[in-house]
Write a protein that holds these residues in place. Structure first.
Motif, short mmCIF file in Angstrom:
data_model
loop_
_atom_site.label_atom_id
_atom_site.label_comp_id
_atom_site.label_asym_id
_atom_site.label_seq_id
_atom_site.Cartn_x
_atom_site.Cartn_y
_atom_site.Cartn_z
N CYS A 96 -1.55 -5.97 2.16
CA CYS A 96 -2.93 -6.72 2.20
C CYS A 96 -2.79 -8.28 2.64
CB CYS A 96 -3.73 -6.33 1.07
SG CYS A 96 -5.32 -7.43 1.44
N PRO A 97 -3.38 -8.52 3.64
CA PRO A 97 -3.26 -10.01 4.27
C PRO A 97 -4.11 -10.95 3.35
CG PRO A 97 -4.70 -8.91 5.72
CD PRO A 97 -3.95 -7.70 4.90
N ILE A 98 -5.17 -10.33 2.88
CA ILE A 98 -5.88 -11.06 1.94
C ILE A 98 -5.20 -11.18 0.56
CG2 ILE A 98 -8.07 -11.66 0.68
CD1 ILE A 98 -8.96 -11.42 3.28
N SER A 124 -6.54 -2.89 -2.85
CA SER A 124 -7.51 -1.95 -2.58
C SER A 124 -7.76 -1.11 -4.11
CB SER A 124 -6.98 -0.67 -1.86
OG SER A 124 -6.57 -1.59 -0.49
N ARG A 181 -10.57 -3.09 -6.05
CA ARG A 181 -11.66 -2.92 -5.53
C ARG A 181 -12.12 -1.70 -5.72
NH1 ARG A 181 -10.48 -4.74 -1.08
NH2 ARG A 181 -10.89 -6.90 -1.67
N CYS A 214 -12.62 -8.26 1.37
CA CYS A 214 -11.77 -7.12 2.29
C CYS A 214 -12.05 -7.50 3.90
CB CYS A 214 -12.17 -5.67 1.92
SG CYS A 214 -11.47 -4.65 3.02
N ALA A 215 -11.10 -7.62 4.57
CA ALA A 215 -11.23 -7.70 6.07
C ALA A 215 -11.51 -6.29 6.76
CB ALA A 215 -9.94 -8.36 6.69
N CYS A 216 -11.41 -5.28 6.14
CA CYS A 216 -11.48 -4.07 6.69
C CYS A 216 -10.63 -3.73 7.54
CB CYS A 216 -12.89 -3.81 7.19
SG CYS A 216 -14.06 -3.49 5.67
N CYS A 217 -9.21 -4.21 7.62
CA CYS A 217 -8.39 -4.39 8.55
C CYS A 217 -7.66 -2.84 8.69
CB CYS A 217 -7.45 -5.44 8.37
SG CYS A 217 -6.21 -5.28 7.20
N GLY A 218 -7.82 -2.12 7.67
CA GLY A 218 -7.11 -0.84 7.91
C GLY A 218 -5.53 -0.71 7.34
N ALA A 219 -5.05 -2.02 7.10
CA ALA A 219 -3.68 -1.76 6.72
C ALA A 219 -3.32 -0.89 5.48
CB ALA A 219 -2.91 -3.16 6.45
N CYS A 220 -4.12 -1.13 4.80
CA CYS A 220 -3.72 -0.23 3.27
C CYS A 220 -4.17 1.32 3.80
CB CYS A 220 -4.94 -0.65 2.28
SG CYS A 220 -6.49 -0.60 2.65
N VAL A 280 -11.04 1.48 3.53
CA VAL A 280 -12.03 0.87 4.50
C VAL A 280 -13.42 1.72 4.21
CG1 VAL A 280 -12.56 0.56 6.61
CG2 VAL A 280 -10.29 -0.18 5.79
S1 SF4 Z 1 -8.51 -3.06 4.51
FE1 SF4 Z 1 -7.08 -2.94 2.90
S2 SF4 Z 1 -5.12 -4.14 3.65
FE2 SF4 Z 1 -7.28 -4.88 4.75
S3 SF4 Z 1 -8.03 -6.51 3.83
FE3 SF4 Z 1 -9.07 -4.71 3.02
S4 SF4 Z 1 -7.79 -4.27 1.12
FE4 SF4 Z 1 -6.51 -5.46 2.14
#
Ligand code: SF4
Ligand code: SF4
Length: 357
Positions: A22-24, A35, A38, A62-68, A79
């Protein structure tokens, strides 16, 4: 919050196998920015122990970047439930004030920043391309209101190919900011439907911002918003122009790494076109977490309520570049370009792909 979301929340809440990605979380070092944290908070909301207002700040970290989601070997999707929680909070009137202001700006002005005028650097570029053609160059709200200087460079890059295209002074928002802030609300769909009507007047729409490209190609179809125009990402369009020799690159002996926007690499499975363009100008290296494994480098929108975290996210990505001894990062996302440019460092140069051209 439907049963599917509750199932994903309960699956995540005692796990943290994706915490490293997670970048955050990597920027803050806080367990709340995972994740599972949350999910744990939301699981207490779904059980009636907490009120949504007690966890809502965390839902917007959360950036909703989908890495998780990409990392999850068991197929759970943080997400999805984060966006569902945002929609619930909006419907229940439990959005934090700082988010409500951005949402109201989206509804009143078409952009979260409440801007009424496009950036000065863009005005001439727009005026030069206001005539009707088959091809629309869709800039998006971040470019129009927060990054007009680099967006003007993107317009000049397309001019190099000598093809006619239109840029709209009254371009409508794609709805990507509302989709991020409050999910699939009626207001989001209404904004998307209005935008589709404008885009459908063109045969081809070249989309500058990957955030717009992702919603146009995915959410519009998922939510039944009809698009008859062909949607092409800016990077794919540039790669085609280089391949067809409409743009003639001059290669220099200099190394660079590419920052894959997650909207292209993960949402749209597009990783190669930008690499083809960059390789025609520079020697392309790869940094840690590239392609679909990319690590988000920050954006303009989240910097409105967590500017220091976004600065640290960008610095984290710059550290990845320095880890392979790269001194140049090429971006293909206007919001990541701004986030990386704003990072307090001078070791690594940030270049937008349009600047190469
Ligand atoms: S989508 Fe997942 S990896 Fe991306 S910022 Fe949110 S919790 Fe972190
Ligand atoms: S997304 Fe998967 S790996 Fe991440 S916390 Fe949830 S269950 Fe665990």
């Amino acid at each position: 919050m439907n049963e599917l979301n509750k199932q994903h929340i309960d699956a995540c809440r005692f796990c943290w196998m994706c915490r490293h990605i997670c970048p955050i979380g990597n920027a803050t070092g806080l367990e709340r920015n995972t994740s599972r944290a949350r999910a744990l908070g939301l699981s207490l909301v779904t059980r009636g122990v907490y009120d949504m207002s007690e966890v809502i700040d965390n839902v917007y970290e959360c950036a909703c970047c989908g890495a998780c989601t990409k990392e999850c070997v068991t197929g759970w999707d943080p997400v999805m439930f984060t966006k569902a929680a945002r929609l619930d909070a909006a419907l229940e009137g439990k959005l934090p004030e700082y988010i409500m202001t951005l949402v109201e700006n989206c509804l009143d002005f078409g952009n979260a920043y409440g801007a009424k005028e496009i950036g000065a650097e863009l005005k001439d570029a727009v005026a030069a391309h206001e005539g009707i053609t088959d091809t629309l160059f869709f800039l998006g709200v971040d470019a129009r209101y927060k990054a007009a200087d680099i967006a003007a460079v993107a317009v000049r890059a397309l001019e190099k190919a000598g093809k006619s295209f239109t840029v709209l002074a009254d371009e409508l928002p794609s709805g990507q900011q509302l989709a991020y802030l409050i999910g699939a609300a009626d207001e989001t769909r209404a904004q998307m439907a209005a935008c589709a009507k404008q885009l459908n007047q063109y045969k081809t729409v070249v989309v500058y911002d990957p955030q717009d490209a992702s919603v146009l190609k995915r959410e519009y179809a998922e939510w039944g918003i009809e698009l008859t125009a062909e949607i092409v990402t800016f990077t794919a369009y540039l790669a085609q122009l280089v391949k067809s020799c409409d743009i003639k690159p001059v290669k220099v002996d200099r190394a660079a790494v590419y920052q894959d926007p997650f909207q292209l690499a993960r949402d749209l499975s597009e990783t190669q076109p930008a690499r083809d363009v960059i390789s025609a100008y520079l020697n392309l290296d790869e940094m840690l977490c590239n392609g679909k494994h990319t690590m988000w480098a920050g954006n303009i929108l989240m910097a409105q309520w967590m500017p220091k975290v976004i600065e640290d996210v960008a610095m984290g990505r710059i550290a990845n570049a320095k880890g392979v001894k790269a001194n140049t990062i090429v971006t293909a996302s206007v919001s990541e370009y701004v986030a990386l440019k704003n990072a307090p460092q001078s070791d690594v140069e940030i270049i937008a792909i349009e600047e190469l051209i």
